[in-house]
Design a protein around this motif. Sequence first.
Motif, PDB file in Angstrom:
ATOM      1  N   THR A 101     -13.483   8.554 -11.078  1.00  0.00           N
ATOM      2  CA  THR A 101     -12.470   7.498 -11.082  1.00  0.00           C
ATOM      3  C   THR A 101     -12.794   6.493  -9.992  1.00  0.00           C
ATOM      4  N   THR A 102     -12.767   5.222 -10.339  1.00  0.00           N
ATOM      5  CA  THR A 102     -13.012   4.153  -9.376  1.00  0.00           C
ATOM      6  C   THR A 102     -11.699   3.430  -9.118  1.00  0.00           C
ATOM      7  N   GLY A 103     -11.321   3.347  -7.849  1.00  0.00           N
ATOM      8  CA  GLY A 103     -10.069   2.695  -7.474  1.00  0.00           C
ATOM      9  C   GLY A 103     -10.320   1.327  -6.863  1.00  0.00           C
ATOM     10  N   PHE A 104      -9.632   0.324  -7.385  1.00  0.00           N
ATOM     11  CA  PHE A 104      -9.722  -1.048  -6.876  1.00  0.00           C
ATOM     12  C   PHE A 104      -8.402  -1.372  -6.188  1.00  0.00           C
ATOM     13  N   THR A 105      -8.441  -1.497  -4.862  1.00  0.00           N
ATOM     14  CA  THR A 105      -7.227  -1.670  -4.073  1.00  0.00           C
ATOM     15  C   THR A 105      -7.006  -3.132  -3.706  1.00  0.00           C
ATOM     16  N   TYR A 106      -5.751  -3.558  -3.889  1.00  0.00           N
ATOM     17  CA  TYR A 106      -5.340  -4.925  -3.555  1.00  0.00           C
ATOM     18  C   TYR A 106      -4.109  -4.838  -2.655  1.00  0.00           C
ATOM     19  N   GLU A 107      -4.265  -5.281  -1.419  1.00  0.00           N
ATOM     20  CA  GLU A 107      -3.131  -5.250  -0.499  1.00  0.00           C
ATOM     21  C   GLU A 107      -2.099  -6.298  -0.902  1.00  0.00           C
ATOM     22  N   THR A 108      -0.844  -5.996  -0.622  1.00  0.00           N
ATOM     23  CA  THR A 108       0.222  -6.930  -0.957  1.00  0.00           C
ATOM     24  C   THR A 108       1.382  -6.700   0.000  1.00  0.00           C
ATOM     25  N   THR A 109       2.495  -7.357  -0.261  1.00  0.00           N
ATOM     26  CA  THR A 109       3.676  -7.191   0.582  1.00  0.00           C
ATOM     27  C   THR A 109       4.562  -6.089   0.015  1.00  0.00           C
ATOM     28  N   GLU A 110       5.460  -5.602   0.849  1.00  0.00           N
ATOM     29  CA  GLU A 110       6.435  -4.615   0.372  1.00  0.00           C
ATOM     30  C   GLU A 110       7.244  -5.183  -0.791  1.00  0.00           C
ATOM     31  N   GLU A 111       7.629  -6.439  -0.669  1.00  0.00           N
ATOM     32  CA  GLU A 111       8.426  -7.078  -1.708  1.00  0.00           C
ATOM     33  C   GLU A 111       7.682  -7.093  -3.041  1.00  0.00           C
TER      34      GLU A 111
END
Length: 224
Positions: A101-111
């Motif tokens: 499994t390859t995970g692509f992470t995108y940071e964002t805000t809590e909202e």
Amino acid sequence: MPDVSVPVAKATKQVRLVTNQNTKIQVRTASIEILVGGPYGDHAYGHAALRVTTSEVDKVFDYGRYGKTWGVGGSEGEGILNIWNNSAPYIRGENALGRVTTGFTYETTEENANKVLAFYEQKIADKKIKSKTSAKTSVIIDEYYALGPNCTTLSVSGAKVIFPDIDRDRAKHQQGRGLGLMEKSLVRAKGWPDNIFMPADLQSMLQNSTSRKPKAIKTYGGAK
């Protein structure tokens, strides 16, 4: 040195760790992670799911034909959404299959992360719960179809709640990777959908995106 990942809420309180060696504490921030599972054994299609983390939760939304199936080659079926209360058991299950499994992470805000959670909450509102355990809740939300809605289309739809441009390059990568020649012929006869619907096409699009680059790419597991 072992790593311990904790949400912000826990990190701001007293964190007690019993260990005989140095421990690095990683504070988990809000993000989404598109998890693309590769083929394994005789299963050539792959899989996709969406992980959402906030200061309080770490959930995986995993959609598929996990109930009754029908149609040509089981191409249709009960569309069941598995809501995992923690990403660890989901990943363990995928690893147990021998799937990478390859995970692509995108940071964002809590909202924004909470907006994605709300998207899935709407999907299960007033829907039938098929089963529930300490690890996950499984809900029948609609009818699954190979060209969509499927695991890939629902994962992308969840991501697009906050990143509407994430699939801007989809046309370049819509090749039907994982489909056999006969299956591709059937798709051509029906007409290729506008959206990415195969996990391997999704992985190609995310790896080569010109619109939105992931903060990190991580590989989970390996072939047996």
